[in-house]
Write an enzyme that holds these catalytic residues in place. Structure first.
Site, short mmCIF file in Angstrom:
data_model
loop_
_atom_site.label_atom_id
_atom_site.label_comp_id
_atom_site.label_asym_id
_atom_site.label_seq_id
_atom_site.Cartn_x
_atom_site.Cartn_y
_atom_site.Cartn_z
N LYS A 126 -4.10 -24.29 -23.78
CA LYS A 126 -4.81 -25.56 -23.53
C LYS A 126 -4.87 -26.38 -24.82
O LYS A 126 -4.54 -27.57 -24.85
CB LYS A 126 -6.21 -25.25 -23.03
CG LYS A 126 -7.03 -26.47 -22.68
CD LYS A 126 -8.52 -26.18 -22.54
CE LYS A 126 -8.84 -24.96 -21.72
NZ LYS A 126 -10.25 -24.95 -21.27
N LYS A 138 -12.57 -17.81 -28.28
CA LYS A 138 -13.69 -17.93 -27.33
C LYS A 138 -14.74 -16.90 -27.68
O LYS A 138 -14.42 -15.89 -28.31
CB LYS A 138 -13.20 -17.66 -25.90
CG LYS A 138 -14.04 -18.31 -24.83
CD LYS A 138 -13.61 -19.73 -24.58
CE LYS A 138 -14.51 -20.44 -23.60
NZ LYS A 138 -13.89 -21.70 -23.15
N ASP A 178 -19.87 -23.74 -23.54
CA ASP A 178 -19.20 -23.39 -22.28
C ASP A 178 -20.36 -23.13 -21.32
O ASP A 178 -21.47 -23.65 -21.55
CB ASP A 178 -18.30 -22.15 -22.49
CG ASP A 178 -17.31 -21.93 -21.35
OD1 ASP A 178 -16.25 -22.59 -21.34
OD2 ASP A 178 -17.58 -21.12 -20.44
N1 GLU Z 1 -15.49 -24.51 -23.33
C1 GLU Z 1 -14.60 -25.63 -23.28
C2 GLU Z 1 -13.26 -25.22 -22.73
O1 GLU Z 1 -13.20 -24.35 -21.87
C3 GLU Z 1 -14.54 -26.44 -24.56
C4 GLU Z 1 -14.21 -25.69 -25.80
C5 GLU Z 1 -14.34 -26.54 -27.07
O2 GLU Z 1 -14.68 -27.70 -27.01
O3 GLU Z 1 -14.12 -25.95 -28.12
O4 GLU Z 1 -12.22 -25.75 -23.05
#
Ligand code: GLU
Length: 458
Positions: A126, A138, A178
């Site tokens: 992503k 994460k 998240d």
């Molecule tokens: N938790 C979000 C995601 O799944 C954003 C992560 C972020 O901004 O670092 O992409």
């Protein structure tokens, strides 16, 4: 099931993919979500590996599926009555070739190492698709913030950061929110980081408050991005969102701003949901009321229905996917939309599905949508707007700059179109026209793999 369905690989590539996948299953037992996320990527790779044998020789698949570092730690904290609790904290620093590890923190009772690894793995690709310099990571905890006071959440966040801070840094690892982690939690985490590091290091966390280094538009970004991605998919069908009936699942940050943007572009959004059930609102979701119930009062969607009056009906325990719609926005959590739900949506004439959540659609459901000619936007592309705007927040922090909401939104719009186009064009280039899943996985994989090759044996 071969690992190269649809586009059969050469026997050599298929054998390598199979061997790698079996090793991943053996070395990561009891982590079904991680296996599922890896399998989806591997299933897209056969044509790339066939064309580029140097990636096979360099064992890129094995290197990319093994996290660079996994941190597991104890989080002790005290509740308001003085009782002591011990939770488990995680941070998986999955791949840092493109930039500092970047990805959110999830606080939810279902969090375990496998969940964090699946999310971290998705994040690599992503983040690569955004075109920004952010690596994949994460984290989170099995802490359940529901029903906890602000003071309890603060003490938990302080304890969590007391261990995590030594692993973070604006050039090292940059968490965000998240599920279960929003502005309140990021505030407590930032405060504790600042005390421990003695640095006002804005770029160490994203999703901050606007007065202390946050970016305008970060709160809205994931939901807005998911709708913008959908608008691009619809454009290729000769359509737009005007007058389309839309169903949204979830009622957290992603869902709320999906409703906001979809309504702004003329869609009629009729549902939101939570773990207890869903609301269907014939007049369309009242956004101000939804924000009041969820963001200000931290209540349930049943409370929305109660306050809304006769147009809204609360369906306890039901599936939001039973409600007929032109567009579906799964924006709650992983594997919330299965094959039976997909079949219902298809029967009801759905045209587009955009994953605001991470991996909300089961693999067999994805397959059904694609076979039925539904435009399907996978999470690692469709919900990339959130992390992309985190990247913009980091850029502002690095330059001590403050951008306007309009500037951020313009940049988000540009990025979402670029992500869409790259997925679409990559799918075409590799013989799978219209398959955004393959396009996203291949485009993300190639960007990361090329950086790995360039940086040596890492
Ligand atoms: N938790 C979000 C995601 O799944 C954003 C992560 C972020 O901004 O670092 O992409």
């Amino acid at each position: 099931m071969p690992l190269s369905p649809g586009t059969p690989a050469s026997p050599a590539t298929e054998a390598v993919l199979k061997e790698s996948y079996e090793r991943i299953l053996r070395r990561n037992p009891g982590e079904p979500e991680f296996h599922q996320a890896v399998r989806e990527v591997l299933e897209a790779l056969a044509p790339v590996l066939d064309r580029r044998p140097e990636l096979l020789d360099a064992k890129i698949v094995d290197r990319i599926t093994e996290p660079e570092r996994q941190i597991i730690f104890r989080v002790p904290w005290q509740d308001d009555k003085g009782e002591i609790h011990v939770n488990r904290g995680f941070r998986v620093e999955f791949n840092g070739v493109l930039g500092p590890y970047k990805g959110g923190l999830r606080f939810h009772p279902t969090v375990n190492l496998g969940i964090v690894k699946f999310l971290g793995f998705e994040q690599i690709f992503k983040n690569a698709l955004t075109g920004l310099n952010i690596g994949g990571g994460k984290g989170g905890s099995d802490f359940d913030p529901h029903g906890r006071s602000d003071a309890e959440v603060m003490r938990f966040c302080q304890s969590f950061m007391t261990e995590l801070h030594r692993h973070l840094g604006e050039h090292t690892d940059v968490p965000a929110g998240d599920i279960g982690v929003g502005g309140r939690e990021i505030g407590y985490l930032f405060g504790q980081y600042r005390r421990l590091a003695n640095r006002w290091e804005a770029g160490v966390l994203t999703g901050k408050g606007l007065a202390w280094g946050g970016s305008a538009g970060r709160t809205e970004a994931t939901g807005y991005g998911s709708v913008l991605f959908t608008a691009e998919m619809l454009k290729l069908r000769g359509e737009d969102l005007e007058g389309q009936q839309a169903v949204v699942s979830g009622s957290g940050n992603v869902a709320i701003y999906t409703v906001e943007k979809a309504q702004a572009l003329g869609a009629n959004v009729v549902t939101v949901s939570d773990s207890g059930g869903y609301v269907v609102d014939e007049k369309g979701i009242d956004l101000d009321l939804l924000k009041e119930v969820k963001e200000v009062r931290r209540l349930r969607v049943s409370d929305y229905a109660e306050r809304r009056g006769p147009s809204a009906r609360y369906v306890p325990g039901g599936s939001v996917w039973d409600v007929p719609a032109d567009i579906a926005f799964p924006s709650a959590t992983e594997n919330e939309l299965d094959a039976a739900a997909a079949a219902t949506l298809i029967r009801n004439g759905v045209k587009a599905v955009s994953e605001g959540a991470n991996m909300p659609t089961t693999p067999d459901a994805v397959h059904l949508f694609q076979e039925a000619g539904v435009s399907f936007g996978p999470g690692k592309a469709a919900n990339a707007g959130g992390v992309a705007t985190s990247g913009l927040e980091m850029a502002q922090n690095a330059g001590r700059a403050i951008w306007s909401f309009e500037q951020v939104e313009a940049e988000l719009t540009r990025i979402m179109k670029a992500v869409h186009d790259e997925c679409y064009e990559t799918a075409e280039r590799y013989g799978a026209p219209g398959d955004y899943v393959k396009g996203a996985n291949i485009a993300g994989f190639e960007r990361v793999s090329d950086a790995i090759l360039a940086q040596g044996l890492i």
